[in-house]
Design a protein around this motif. Structure first.
Motif, PDB file in Angstrom:
ATOM      1  N   ALA A  63       6.396  12.345 -20.344  1.00 37.52           N
ATOM      2  CA  ALA A  63       7.300  11.876 -19.292  1.00 37.52           C
ATOM      3  C   ALA A  63       7.154  12.728 -18.032  1.00 37.52           C
ATOM      4  O   ALA A  63       7.160  12.213 -16.919  1.00 37.52           O
ATOM      5  CB  ALA A  63       8.738  11.892 -19.789  1.00 37.52           C
ATOM      6  N   LYS A  64       7.017  14.043 -18.208  1.00 40.79           N
ATOM      7  CA  LYS A  64       6.842  14.937 -17.059  1.00 40.79           C
ATOM      8  C   LYS A  64       5.555  14.617 -16.309  1.00 40.79           C
ATOM      9  O   LYS A  64       5.533  14.585 -15.088  1.00 40.79           O
ATOM     10  CB  LYS A  64       6.828  16.391 -17.508  1.00 40.79           C
ATOM     11  N   SER A  65       4.476  14.376 -17.045  1.00 37.17           N
ATOM     12  CA  SER A  65       3.199  14.100 -16.387  1.00 37.17           C
ATOM     13  C   SER A  65       3.207  12.754 -15.667  1.00 37.17           C
ATOM     14  O   SER A  65       2.539  12.574 -14.664  1.00 37.17           O
ATOM     15  CB  SER A  65       2.049  14.158 -17.389  1.00 37.17           C
ATOM     16  N   GLN A  66       3.997  11.808 -16.150  1.00 36.50           N
ATOM     17  CA  GLN A  66       4.095  10.506 -15.487  1.00 36.50           C
ATOM     18  C   GLN A  66       4.948  10.582 -14.231  1.00 36.50           C
ATOM     19  O   GLN A  66       4.748   9.822 -13.292  1.00 36.50           O
ATOM     20  CB  GLN A  66       4.661   9.461 -16.442  1.00 36.50           C
ATOM     21  N   CYS A  67       5.926  11.484 -14.177  1.00 32.13           N
ATOM     22  CA  CYS A  67       6.817  11.618 -13.029  1.00 32.13           C
ATOM     23  C   CYS A  67       6.207  12.475 -11.922  1.00 32.13           C
ATOM     24  O   CYS A  67       6.600  12.353 -10.764  1.00 32.13           O
ATOM     25  CB  CYS A  67       8.148  12.227 -13.457  1.00 32.13           C
ATOM     26  N   ALA A  68       5.287  13.337 -12.242  1.00 32.81           N
ATOM     27  CA  ALA A  68       4.727  14.266 -11.266  1.00 32.81           C
ATOM     28  C   ALA A  68       4.176  13.584 -10.013  1.00 32.81           C
ATOM     29  O   ALA A  68       4.480  14.017  -8.905  1.00 32.81           O
ATOM     30  CB  ALA A  68       3.671  15.142 -11.924  1.00 32.81           C
ATOM     31  N   PRO A  69       3.376  12.530 -10.131  1.00 32.51           N
ATOM     32  CA  PRO A  69       2.854  11.903  -8.911  1.00 32.51           C
ATOM     33  C   PRO A  69       3.942  11.274  -8.045  1.00 32.51           C
ATOM     34  O   PRO A  69       3.751  11.067  -6.856  1.00 32.51           O
ATOM     35  CB  PRO A  69       1.918  10.818  -9.433  1.00 32.51           C
ATOM     36  N   LEU A  70       5.105  10.988  -8.607  1.00 33.55           N
ATOM     37  CA  LEU A  70       6.170  10.329  -7.868  1.00 33.55           C
ATOM     38  C   LEU A  70       7.216  11.303  -7.329  1.00 33.55           C
ATOM     39  O   LEU A  70       8.171  10.882  -6.685  1.00 33.55           O
ATOM     40  CB  LEU A  70       6.866   9.298  -8.769  1.00 33.55           C
ATOM     41  N   SER A  71       7.038  12.580  -7.566  1.00 34.57           N
ATOM     42  CA  SER A  71       8.071  13.556  -7.226  1.00 34.57           C
ATOM     43  C   SER A  71       8.399  13.597  -5.742  1.00 34.57           C
ATOM     44  O   SER A  71       9.531  13.860  -5.376  1.00 34.57           O
ATOM     45  CB  SER A  71       7.672  14.944  -7.713  1.00 34.57           C
ATOM     46  N   GLY A  72       7.465  13.337  -4.861  1.00 36.06           N
ATOM     47  CA  GLY A  72       7.725  13.409  -3.424  1.00 36.06           C
ATOM     48  C   GLY A  72       7.927  12.070  -2.745  1.00 36.06           C
ATOM     49  O   GLY A  72       8.078  12.010  -1.523  1.00 36.06           O
ATOM     50  N   VAL A  73       7.981  10.997  -3.510  1.00 34.03           N
ATOM     51  CA  VAL A  73       8.055   9.660  -2.924  1.00 34.03           C
ATOM     52  C   VAL A  73       9.353   9.445  -2.146  1.00 34.03           C
ATOM     53  O   VAL A  73       9.332   8.961  -1.017  1.00 34.03           O
ATOM     54  CB  VAL A  73       7.878   8.572  -3.999  1.00 34.03           C
ATOM     55  N   ALA A  74      10.489   9.821  -2.708  1.00 32.66           N
ATOM     56  CA  ALA A  74      11.768   9.596  -2.037  1.00 32.66           C
ATOM     57  C   ALA A  74      11.830  10.335  -0.700  1.00 32.66           C
ATOM     58  O   ALA A  74      12.255   9.767   0.315  1.00 32.66           O
ATOM     59  CB  ALA A  74      12.922  10.027  -2.934  1.00 32.66           C
ATOM     60  N   GLU A  75      11.397  11.579  -0.698  1.00 30.75           N
ATOM     61  CA  GLU A  75      11.404  12.350   0.549  1.00 30.75           C
ATOM     62  C   GLU A  75      10.424  11.765   1.567  1.00 30.75           C
ATOM     63  O   GLU A  75      10.721  11.709   2.756  1.00 30.75           O
ATOM     64  CB  GLU A  75      11.067  13.811   0.264  1.00 30.75           C
ATOM     65  N   ALA A 111       9.513   8.680   6.614  1.00 32.05           N
ATOM     66  CA  ALA A 111       8.944   7.484   7.242  1.00 32.05           C
ATOM     67  C   ALA A 111      10.027   6.664   7.939  1.00 32.05           C
ATOM     68  O   ALA A 111       9.820   6.150   9.042  1.00 32.05           O
ATOM     69  CB  ALA A 111       8.223   6.634   6.201  1.00 32.05           C
ATOM     70  N   ALA A 112      11.199   6.553   7.311  1.00 29.81           N
ATOM     71  CA  ALA A 112      12.301   5.803   7.919  1.00 29.81           C
ATOM     72  C   ALA A 112      12.784   6.483   9.193  1.00 29.81           C
ATOM     73  O   ALA A 112      13.027   5.818  10.214  1.00 29.81           O
ATOM     74  CB  ALA A 112      13.448   5.661   6.921  1.00 29.81           C
ATOM     75  N   LEU A 113      12.901   7.808   9.167  1.00 30.41           N
ATOM     76  CA  LEU A 113      13.309   8.533  10.374  1.00 30.41           C
ATOM     77  C   LEU A 113      12.295   8.358  11.493  1.00 30.41           C
ATOM     78  O   LEU A 113      12.656   8.160  12.653  1.00 30.41           O
ATOM     79  CB  LEU A 113      13.498  10.018  10.061  1.00 30.41           C
ATOM     80  N   ARG A 114      11.026   8.429  11.139  1.00 33.72           N
ATOM     81  CA  ARG A 114       9.965   8.264  12.148  1.00 33.72           C
ATOM     82  C   ARG A 114       9.983   6.846  12.720  1.00 33.72           C
ATOM     83  O   ARG A 114       9.820   6.652  13.926  1.00 33.72           O
ATOM     84  CB  ARG A 114       8.603   8.570  11.515  1.00 33.72           C
ATOM     85  N   ALA A 115      10.207   5.851  11.871  1.00 31.35           N
ATOM     86  CA  ALA A 115      10.267   4.464  12.334  1.00 31.35           C
ATOM     87  C   ALA A 115      11.436   4.268  13.297  1.00 31.35           C
ATOM     88  O   ALA A 115      11.301   3.606  14.332  1.00 31.35           O
ATOM     89  CB  ALA A 115      10.379   3.510  11.149  1.00 31.35           C
TER      90      ALA A 115
END
Length: 64
Positions: free
Chosen positions: A5-17, A22-26
Motif C-alpha cells: 500500500a505504501k509503494s502504491q501511494c508514493a507516486p501520488l503523495s504530491g498530487v494534491a499539493e 496549479a489552481a492558484l496559478r490559473a
C-alpha cells in the motif's frame, strides 16, 4: 499500512499539493488577463472573475 500500500501511494503523495499550486496559478493568470475561471461549486458550474483583493486568489461570480 503494509509495504504494498505504501509503494502504491508514493507516486501520488504530491498530487494534491500540485493541484493546489496549479489552481492558484490559473487564478493568477486569469486575474492578470481579465479572463473568467470556470469552477464547480455547490453542484453547479460557475464562471468567476478572480478578485485581486481576495486573499489566496479568490474569485467573484461573473455577472451576466
Amino acid at each position: 499500512m503494509n509495504e504494498t500500500a505504501k509503494s502504491q501511494c508514493a507516486p501520488l503523495s504530491g498530487v494534491a499539493e500540485a493541484l493546489r499550486r496549479a489552481a492558484l496559478r490559473a487564478r493568477e493568470l486569469a486575474r492578470q488577463t481579465h479572463t473568467p475561471v470556470v469552477v464547480y461549486r455547490n453542484g453547479k458550474v460557475q464562471s468567476q472573475i478572480p478578485d485581486a483583493s481576495a486573499a489566496g486568489g479568490g474569485a467573484e461570480p461573473r455577472q451576466g
